[in-house]
Write an enzyme that holds these catalytic residues in place. Structure first.
Site, PDB file in Angstrom:
ATOM      1  N   SER A  55       0.804  -1.238   0.000  1.00  0.00           N
ATOM      2  CA  SER A  55       0.000   0.000   0.000  1.00  0.00           C
ATOM      3  C   SER A  55       0.829   1.277   0.000  1.00  0.00           C
ATOM      4  CB  SER A  55      -0.945   0.005   1.203  1.00  0.00           C
ATOM      5  OG  SER A  55      -2.003  -0.911   1.009  1.00  0.00           O
ATOM      6  N   LYS A  58       0.382   3.567  -2.887  1.00  0.00           N
ATOM      7  CA  LYS A  58      -0.737   4.514  -2.942  1.00  0.00           C
ATOM      8  C   LYS A  58      -0.261   5.958  -2.807  1.00  0.00           C
ATOM      9  CE  LYS A  58      -4.035   1.133  -1.217  1.00  0.00           C
ATOM     10  NZ  LYS A  58      -4.555   0.451  -0.025  1.00  0.00           N
ATOM     11  N   SER A 118      -6.316   3.602   3.933  1.00  0.00           N
ATOM     12  CA  SER A 118      -5.702   2.775   2.891  1.00  0.00           C
ATOM     13  C   SER A 118      -6.724   2.023   2.043  1.00  0.00           C
ATOM     14  CB  SER A 118      -4.714   1.772   3.526  1.00  0.00           C
ATOM     15  OG  SER A 118      -3.813   1.273   2.561  1.00  0.00           O
TER      16      SER A 118
END
Length: 399
Positions: A55, A58, A118
């Protein structure tokens, strides 16, 4: 060679690792610590080895959106509809913002859903709304990465979902985090320091509040970002940042075996960095460092000016051992344009490679008239012309 003596000064350090630093050990297979103020690398371990970002990828999804907002092509109040196809693909798949099908969600809420909790669903909905499709948005992410100089990174999706074509390096993640902080300070402050985010409702109609996953919030003084990551392949990772006493550090860890290890190693690395290093702001942008002699110009000298704040990040013990020089080939021949790179400010510190940064001409200087040039040529012919630039020397000013 003409020699000048300067008082104590410094130079902006950029992307230069310290050759020797106090000992630090981490169990993380990937680790990186850098000063966001000066670019000085304070610690690195397998910094350029590609790894799954999970993640943490991101951050690039958010960076591209921030860039659109800054350029005015996107507004935080713009609304994007959650399509049935995207809802079916990402409903409760990994980290989620719990977006309901058919809902119209603002860009602001989607960004909070990505940064704070997230949400994979938030990433895809945002991408489809801003670029037409996730793939088109990913193309923008890779274009941005290339412009940013991320040489060991490639993005295959907006979520960091495991993909053999999705990889980053810890150095690249630190560059991305630093650019986010420096390029969008207001947006960074707005989105990257939320302790929790509330969106959606449970089956019983109660609001859903999710805590920020940042493991250093409340544990490290001045912590305000950036992004956690975890997959089975990547292990537990974190790109973090904190500010203490005007000094900002950015760190990356990845490949850790557990959430507790991620917390412990992140806190340990940042606290070591703040304890061991300090950023010294030495000269301000626009400071005249020296006057350099001019050859055959309408003025005898030209001011040498810094076009950025000068600072250095080094160990506290090294501050009194800095050596500073101004180097140029002179006299500098006219004509000279204001802003022209005509000299370099060089700093040497113990355990650190010499660093060189440009000094710009602080004024435009025209070439001298015909008679002045003729007289200078006559002097050169009759007396050897020690002032002439025919065999220029490197002028050095030092301490």
């Amino acid at each position: 060679m003409k020699r000048f003596v300067l008082g104590f000064a410094g130079v902006l350090v950029a992307s230069s690792a310290l050759a020797q630093v106090p000992t630090f050990e981490t169990i993380a297979p990937f680790a990186y610590l850098v000063s966001a103020d000066t670019g000085t690398v304070l610690y690195e371990k397998n910094a350029d080895e590609p790894m799954p970002p999970s993640s943490m990828g991101k951050m690039m999804t958010v960076y591209v959106a921030f860039d659109m907002i800054k350029k005015g092509t996107v507004k935080l109040t713009d609304k994007i509809t959650v399509s049935p196809e995207t809802w079916r693909a990402w409903n409760n798949r990994g980290s989620t913002m719990f977006l309901p099908v058919g809902a119209q969600v603002t860009v602001e809420d989607l960004l909070h859903g990505i940064v704070t909790v997230s949400g994979n669903d938030a990433c895809v909905v945002l991408a489809e709304g801003l670029a037409g499709s996730e793939q088109a948005y990913v193309d923008l992410m890779n274009e941005t990465a290339k412009k940013m100089g991320l040489t060991n990174s490639h993005f295959a999706n907006t979520t960091g979902w495991p993909d053999p074509e999705e990889y980053v390096s810890s150095r690249d993640l630190a560059i991305l985090a630093t650019r986010t902080i420096n390029d969008f300070p207001d947006l960074y402050k707005q989105f990257y320091n939320m302790p929790s985010f509330t969106f959606g409702q449970t089956m019983n109609g109660k609001p859903i509040t999710q805590p920020n996953r940042n493991p250093i919030l409340g544990r490290v003084r001045g912590a305000d970002g950036v992004k956690t990551g975890h997959t089975e392949a990547a292990g537990y990772g974190f790109t973090g940042s904190a500010v203490q006493d005007g000094q900002r550090l950015v760190m990356v860890l990845n490949g850790l075996p557990s959430m507790s290890a991620r917390v412990n190693e992140s806190v340990k690395l940042l606290e070591w960095g703040f304890r061991t290093f300090k950023t010294y702001k030495l000269m301000k942008k626009g400071s005249v460092v020296e006057q350099a002699p001019v050859w055959l110009g309408t003025e005898d000298t030209v001011p040498l000016v810094l076009d950025q704040d000068a600072a250095i990040t080094t160990t506290r013990a090294s501050r009194g051992k800095l050596q500073v020089k101004v180097s140029y080939t002179g006299p500098i021949p006219a004509p000279i344009k204001k802003g022209q790179h005509v000299a370099d400010l060089i700093i040497t510190a113990p355990g650190q490679k010499p660093l060189s940064y440009p000094l710009k001409a602080g004024a435009s200087i025209e070439e001298a008239g015909f008679f002045a040039r003729a007289w200078a040529g006559m002097k050169n012919a009759l007396f050897g012309g020690s002032d002439a630039p025919a065999a220029p020397a490197a002028a050095v000013a030092g301490k």
